[in-house]
Design a protein around this motif. Structure first.
Motif, PDB file in Angstrom:
ATOM      1  N   GLY A 170       0.532  31.908  62.346  1.00  0.00           N
ATOM      2  CA  GLY A 170       1.462  31.343  63.321  1.00  0.00           C
ATOM      3  C   GLY A 170       0.784  31.052  64.643  1.00  0.00           C
ATOM      4  O   GLY A 170       1.011  29.993  65.255  1.00  0.00           O
ATOM      5  N   TRP A 171      -0.049  31.987  65.084  1.00  0.00           N
ATOM      6  CA  TRP A 171      -0.743  31.787  66.362  1.00  0.00           C
ATOM      7  C   TRP A 171      -1.692  30.589  66.271  1.00  0.00           C
ATOM      8  O   TRP A 171      -1.750  29.759  67.192  1.00  0.00           O
ATOM      9  CB  TRP A 171      -1.536  33.045  66.711  1.00  0.00           C
ATOM     10  CG  TRP A 171      -2.417  32.863  67.924  1.00  0.00           C
ATOM     11  CD1 TRP A 171      -2.068  32.933  69.229  1.00  0.00           C
ATOM     12  CD2 TRP A 171      -3.823  32.544  67.904  1.00  0.00           C
ATOM     13  NE1 TRP A 171      -3.146  32.684  70.036  1.00  0.00           N
ATOM     14  CE2 TRP A 171      -4.240  32.452  69.257  1.00  0.00           C
ATOM     15  CE3 TRP A 171      -4.748  32.352  66.882  1.00  0.00           C
ATOM     16  CZ2 TRP A 171      -5.558  32.173  69.590  1.00  0.00           C
ATOM     17  CZ3 TRP A 171      -6.064  32.060  67.223  1.00  0.00           C
ATOM     18  CH2 TRP A 171      -6.458  31.974  68.568  1.00  0.00           C
ATOM     19  N   LEU A 205       2.865  25.904  60.606  1.00  0.00           N
ATOM     20  CA  LEU A 205       4.071  26.663  60.950  1.00  0.00           C
ATOM     21  C   LEU A 205       4.969  26.840  59.731  1.00  0.00           C
ATOM     22  O   LEU A 205       5.574  27.904  59.532  1.00  0.00           O
ATOM     23  CB  LEU A 205       4.833  25.952  62.075  1.00  0.00           C
ATOM     24  CG  LEU A 205       4.198  26.009  63.470  1.00  0.00           C
ATOM     25  CD1 LEU A 205       4.995  25.157  64.445  1.00  0.00           C
ATOM     26  CD2 LEU A 205       4.128  27.458  63.963  1.00  0.00           C
ATOM     27  N   THR A 258       3.518  29.485  57.641  1.00  0.00           N
ATOM     28  CA  THR A 258       3.771  30.790  58.250  1.00  0.00           C
ATOM     29  C   THR A 258       5.142  31.324  57.850  1.00  0.00           C
ATOM     30  O   THR A 258       5.307  32.515  57.556  1.00  0.00           O
ATOM     31  CB  THR A 258       3.675  30.697  59.782  1.00  0.00           C
ATOM     32  OG1 THR A 258       2.358  30.247  60.153  1.00  0.00           O
ATOM     33  CG2 THR A 258       3.945  32.050  60.435  1.00  0.00           C
ATOM     34  N   ALA A 259       6.124  30.414  57.823  1.00  0.00           N
ATOM     35  CA  ALA A 259       7.461  30.819  57.388  1.00  0.00           C
ATOM     36  C   ALA A 259       7.448  31.261  55.929  1.00  0.00           C
ATOM     37  O   ALA A 259       8.089  32.257  55.559  1.00  0.00           O
ATOM     38  CB  ALA A 259       8.442  29.662  57.581  1.00  0.00           C
ATOM     39  N   THR A 308       6.029  34.664  55.653  1.00  0.00           N
ATOM     40  CA  THR A 308       7.011  35.661  56.090  1.00  0.00           C
ATOM     41  C   THR A 308       7.966  36.024  54.958  1.00  0.00           C
ATOM     42  O   THR A 308       8.349  37.191  54.794  1.00  0.00           O
ATOM     43  CB  THR A 308       7.797  35.145  57.301  1.00  0.00           C
ATOM     44  OG1 THR A 308       6.873  34.811  58.350  1.00  0.00           O
ATOM     45  CG2 THR A 308       8.769  36.194  57.810  1.00  0.00           C
TER      46      THR A 308
END
Length: 350
Positions: free
Chosen positions: A143-144, A229, A232-233, A236
């Protein structure tokens, strides 16, 4: 008549096969040093074989991911791709998660002691927590990196090489993920399953690099961070599944279907009139059971012992990966007689 507890350390393979061919020397040596039944020897061999399969899965996947990360690192050096660098770091981190799991499998094979009376199998749960934290760190890093690239877009050189490296990363991670998850489920290791899910997250990261490279080739520099991004989701979501599996294991959760299966097997045992409290728990990738069965109150101690032994063996054959069962035989209550367990519970300290 007092209750009766009975427990043996076993690990029945499905059916009654005795694996003397593969472990013949170990069996002969064991018979010379410690007399025991063939069933117990088969149980111990199966337990050792499970740990050996877990270790083999770790080392094979470590080698595959190590080669994958090395190939990607070469492309990073010539292309300067930050996205591919992140994916390479993910793969290297995933390979290194084999270390805590390997330590857990080695510890799990150690014999129980007077301090650790259940052995060291729960070390796998600790390794699972480390893996979950590693997945969380990977999600945070991805994410970063995506946000940083979104705020400061930069061109990527040698796009064909980057795309090829991304495909290599995805293929390597997906193969490792399938292998770890399959072996982990076969031997009942939640930590190894979680590690397989972690490898799958890194495969998603590799796909992000591939899609980002395609967008960059079309002149859309924001493609890489936007897809990053989205990945990243996805990581998660995988993190949620892995955390759920590991923390359920830490809290001694089992599949309710196993409880139903155990109760059904006990009710089929001759002499068992009812099934009382039944508890199952995982210790590493092995199951233990504790159960109270109700028998005829007129039975002798020897007869109730025989029922307890039959109930134990029924459990060991019916429940996969069950290695030990403690069976307590309670006499059927006589009308008007107080339940001794109720009396003990009433006087137990709070």
């Amino acid at each position: 008549m007092s209750g009766h507890g009975h427990e043996h350390e076993h690990e029945h393979p499905h059916g009654h096969e005795h694996r003397h061919g593969r472990h013949g020397f170990r069996h002969r040596l064991g018979h010379l040093l410690t007399p025991h039944s063939h069933e117990t020897a088969d149980k111990l061999d199966s337990a050792l074989e499970s740990s050996a399969r877990g270790m083999r899965a770790l080392w094979v996947s470590l080698a595959v991911l190590g080669v994958t990360a090395l190939a990607q690192a070469v492309v990073v050096a010539v292309s300067g791709s930050v996205a591919l660098l992140g994916d390479t770091v993910h793969n290297a981190a995933d390979a290194l998660t084999a270390v805590p799991l390997g330590i857990a499998f080695v510890l799990g094979r150690r014999a129980a002691t007077r301090r650790f009376t259940y052995g060291y199998g729960r070390a796998e749960d600790l390794a699972g927590i480390v893996i979950v934290l590693t997945i969380a760190a990977s999600a945070a890093f991805a994410g970063w990196a995506a946000i940083d690239r979104l705020l400061d877009p930069r061109p990527v050189a040698h796009l064909p090489a980057v795309a090829a490296a991304a495909l290599v990363g995805f293929a390597g991670n997906e193969w490792v993920a399938r292998y770890r998850i399959r072996v982990g489920r076969d031997i009942g290791s939640a930590a190894l399953v979680a590690d397989g899910l972690h490898a799958r997250t890194d495969g998603f990261a590799s796909l992000a690099v591939l899609v980002g490279a395609g967008g960059s080739a079309l002149g859309w520099q924001l493609a890489d961070p936007i897809v990053g991004l989205a990945i990243t989701a996805a990581i998660t979501l995988v993190l949620r599944d892995a955390a759920r599996e590991v923390f359920r294991r830490v809290l001694d959760a089992v599949d309710p279907a196993l409880v139903d299966r155990a109760e059904g097997a006990l009710r089929e045992v001759e002499g068992v009139r009812a099934v009382g409290e039944l508890r199952l728990r995982w210790i590493g990738h092995r199951l233990r059971a504790e159960v109270a069965v109700v028998v005829d109150g007129e039975m002798t101690v020897r007869q109730s012992h025989a029922v307890a032994v039959a109930a134990e063996h029924a459990l060991l054959h019916a429940v996969p990966r069950l290695t030990a069962a403690l069976v307590h035989a309670d006499p059927a209550p006589v009308p008007g007689e107080r339940d001794p367990h109720h009396t003990l519970a009433h006087h137990a300290p709070a």
